[in-house]
Design an enzyme around this catalytic site. Sequence first.
Site, PDB file in Angstrom:
ATOM      1  N   LYS B 161      23.280  25.327  56.378  1.00  0.00           N
ATOM      2  CA  LYS B 161      23.902  24.818  55.291  1.00  0.00           C
ATOM      3  C   LYS B 161      22.839  25.328  53.972  1.00  0.00           C
ATOM      4  O   LYS B 161      21.613  25.905  54.153  1.00  0.00           O
ATOM      5  CB  LYS B 161      23.396  23.344  55.306  1.00  0.00           C
ATOM      6  CG  LYS B 161      23.505  22.482  54.153  1.00  0.00           C
ATOM      7  CD  LYS B 161      23.340  20.872  54.619  1.00  0.00           C
ATOM      8  CE  LYS B 161      23.874  20.075  53.311  1.00  0.00           C
ATOM      9  NZ  LYS B 161      23.585  18.672  53.824  1.00  0.00           N
ATOM     10  N   SER B 251      27.212  15.394  53.285  1.00  0.00           N
ATOM     11  CA  SER B 251      27.135  16.547  52.234  1.00  0.00           C
ATOM     12  C   SER B 251      27.050  17.831  53.171  1.00  0.00           C
ATOM     13  O   SER B 251      27.576  18.904  52.423  1.00  0.00           O
ATOM     14  CB  SER B 251      25.974  16.621  51.556  1.00  0.00           C
ATOM     15  OG  SER B 251      24.577  16.685  52.460  1.00  0.00           O
ATOM     16  N   SER B 275      24.570  12.687  56.423  1.00  0.00           N
ATOM     17  CA  SER B 275      25.280  14.078  55.973  1.00  0.00           C
ATOM     18  C   SER B 275      25.556  15.036  57.029  1.00  0.00           C
ATOM     19  O   SER B 275      26.286  16.023  56.645  1.00  0.00           O
ATOM     20  CB  SER B 275      24.264  14.631  54.843  1.00  0.00           C
ATOM     21  OG  SER B 275      24.320  14.071  53.663  1.00  0.00           O
TER      22      SER B 275
END
Lengths: 526, 606
Positions: B161, B251, B275
């Site tokens: 990420k 996310s 997330s």
Amino acid sequence: MNKQISSILYTKASCVIRRLSTSSSRCRSQPQPRAESAPQQLVGVVGLEIHAQINSNTKLFSGSSVRFTAPPNSLVSFFDASLPGTLPVLNKRCVDAAVMTGLALSCTINRMSLFDRKHYFYADLPAGYQITQQRRPIAVDGTLTYCFLGGKKRSQVIRKTVNIKQIQLEQDSGKSLHDDLRSQTLIDLNRAGVGLMELVMEPDMSCGEEAAAAVRELQLILQALGTCQGNMSEGQLRVDANVSVHKPGEPLGIRAEVKNINSVRYLARAIDYEIQRQIDILQRGGTVQNETRAYDSKSGFMPEPNLPPLIVYEDNASLPTGIDACQAVVVETIRKVLPELPSVKRDRLVQTYGILPEHSFTLVNEDGLVDYFEAVLKVTKMGPRKVIGWVIKELLGHLKQQDMSVSQSPISPSALAELLELQETGHISSSVAGQVFQEMWKSSGKTALQIVQELDLGLVSDTAQLHSICQKVVDSNPDEVNAIRNGNKKVLNKLMGLVQKETKGRADPVLVRAILQEKTLLKSDC
Amino acid sequence: MPYFPKFMVISNPRPLPLTSHLFLTGVISRAQPLRQSAHGFLNRCPITDSAVRRGSPKQTWQRAGAAHRAKVAVNLKGCHISTVDMLSLTIREVSSALREGRISPTELCRKCLNRIKKTQHLNAYITVTEELALKQAQEAETRLLQGAPRGPLDGIPFAVKDNFCTENIKTTCASRMLKDYTPPYNATVVQKLLDQGAVLMGKTNMDEFAMGSGSIDGAFGPVRNPWSYAAPYREQTEAAPDSDWVVTGGSSGGSAAAVASLTSYLALGSDTGGSTRNPGALCGVVALKPTYGLLSRHGLIPLVNSMDVPGIMTRSVGDAATVLGILQGLDVRDSTTVPAPSSPTELPEDFDVKNICVGIPKEYHAPGLSEETVVQWSRVADMFERAGARVEQVSLPHTQHSIVCYHVLCHAEVASNMARFDGLEYGHRSAVDSSTAAMYASTRHEGFNDVVRGRILSGNYFLLKQNYEHYVEKAQKVRRLIADDFKRVFSSGVDVLLTPTTLTDAARYSDFTQEDNRTRSAQEDIFTQPVNMAGLPAVSVPTALSRQGLPIGLQLIGPALQDKKLLSVAQWMEQRVGFPSINDYGDSSESRNNNGMTKREQTSAV
């Protein structure tokens, strides 16, 4: 309505003027209550916030080095520059130093203390917040006893105590340099993240002199502990003073801050100036403006989430299993290695050497002077009370005149001891000793003995030679001889002075006196 | 005078961006500290002795390896496995394929890189590190040929990420603020994977600074759920996938999409309120949020420090356990880390659920929970019961307040954490230079999106002296109550809690954007967020496809530091739910390309 208020104010102000007409910024340690009807004077109230840079190789939360003279931005770790994703890691040395300082100032060491973020936007604060200890600092409730010379002749040692509210660990900021010419600001982050101890002193002081003495004493303590080098001009010790004025017994007045003072001497002056300024304002019927840092008013605190509570252990026995003693901060271990504090040192000097308290004060206040004094004592037979005179009057006097430190003295302790030894053993008179000292100061490297020999300053103890000189003096001063014979013994001193003049002060005074007495045949002595 | 240029210049005129110069010249990296030998304990602040610090050991993964490509190609001649089959394996499977020489690391790496190109319309990656990946694969290949692999991850492609720092690789947090930011160091978890020989494919898309639950609020555009293009969804829905694609959740949507679309075997996400688990559930991958403190946050650009944990996304629970074993443990650079439990992380193959107690929190029957999800929840609960586990209804009464408290605590910390982005030391800097304050203001206005700015604004409101007690302190107290709920339940004999991960399966992008980010987060995080409040481990396990043909995940929550036991239960469940592989429906990405609908989308991807 308005009229009424202004008239009240006017009345008040006029009172102030009357009452304060004789006031000065000079420190009045305790305003004496005079006659009942006598108006009370406004007095200064001074509290201090002191930021002491912790003497540590590395910063409070990062491994970068701490050095005052390094090129800009050469001592900046990723954390110091607040790179995203970096986290603080507490430096044990800084915690040890704060605990040691707390112990030296009789503080309570909090077994658990916490770190907080204090937010404000400033270019030299890269993270936008400072990590500090707002809610629960490492040490609280201490005292600092300090002394200064007061009284009419300023030789009386006055002892006072100020309460220490707390000692907290926090990060230093970077430095901003404003280049107005090119309208730019330059940031140096070398200092960003250096460990500070913020010491908060209660408003227990009343003037610049007291504040300066307290700061000086703290400086000595920190230097003795080695927890802060205490050099104010390098910013290792920074003092902010909160100054207000009030009448004793009444609530404290509105305070103003005196900030960023870089010497003890200016601190006293700045505080006294501020006290006087506030008194003047009140005399004119004005009000003192509260001047606080802009970011103090609204900025929020929040717990620093990346640092768990800081736990300090009482002794090794209280360490939980699995914790390495080397990794833990143990109060008992630190207490054991506390060095001799300045106040203890002063008492010891008075007791051991029989010197005056004010002399011990001067000795300890001057960096390296105690060591110098004791080094001289080690190698001379001269008694400490005589040596102290030499060290304080001659040595320190000369140093002060030329704004030098003890370590810069051109005369080493052993060289001074040699000189004193010459005097003590009767090789030179005290006046010659003074002369030799001057010579040594000017031409360092030469020993006292060398100077005495070169300038032929040794005592004349040859009886025959002295006899002939004395005879010459007696012969050419018949009036004085008569006066002596008529009982005016004091005139003998004049003759002695003439002999010394003749011998450039080298004649052995004891011998000269005996010879002159013999030659003037004092009747009263017969 | 060489004196001035070494400073950072913060207002005009400034001929050169000297702040970045500071970092490029390596002035700072020389001073990079490495703290050694600290031991962290849950209840004490670890400290280091400045005397024992040493310099940072230079990482080795970047060193160029010798070229052995030709050799490998010869060795592997004749072993044919279809590309997609190979890519859909688990780490364990592909790792043995690598060791047995059925495929080489460079070949595997190329397949993944090709797959990334083919699935570009998903917008899963912000940066693809093609050259570096091939170099690393080459090095892994050398080691494998020498019969000396570093471990089970040697040569395995992975994705990270874009809020984990990667040395010399852009790390943007999907924000204009960090659009061109290249960190000078690796996050601890990234470094650990690289040390194992894993091959970094790229940095994945996300919501800006991880603030969101759809992976649609980033500066690089929304991420598309790979299942939008798989046969089940396309057959069930009549609308064109071009306009009716579904979101990944967030996310960490890019990471979930990377694992689900078979471009990486493993991806790192971050999990602050769900997330990792939320997109894991919506994209049909295993998503583990470990116990707080078990994995280092050093190098993870924070959202909420006290809740953030690096998350692990894989295709199997066993893989997640393997990766957990590698990543967990004390890190001297993160004082909140705890030592890893001593037991090995390898999961038992035949875990017996007979003696465990599965709690079903009644409060998780929340409004908006889809009927299908309830059905799956019951099915799995029954499965446990039939296998002899005790299944009990439990109560977590304060859970309902979690989201509200989260908003206060999150926004307050966001306001604090984001303060450093002022354009001075790194990141975007506005051209406005009338004053330092004006430069700050416009830098932050230009650099952050509405969501981030909104959270900063409300966070600063909560942090005001007069509000702190009313908002932040109260929220902290409720947080304690929420954590106590879990503690009480676990101390009453419950081993794991079984809950849904999300209310429904993935929403269509067009539907999802009907609500604002805050409302969406409040809905999406409802089942995942309380776990972060309490710092507990939780894992989302893909369970079934919905009637729409989209994944549904269920969440298992365990007591602190019982991550291994939690994963053992999860694996037991995984083995029985029969969740299909996206590969079972053919190569969706390629078939989609054949439909000729991708051109515009591909160009819109960054």
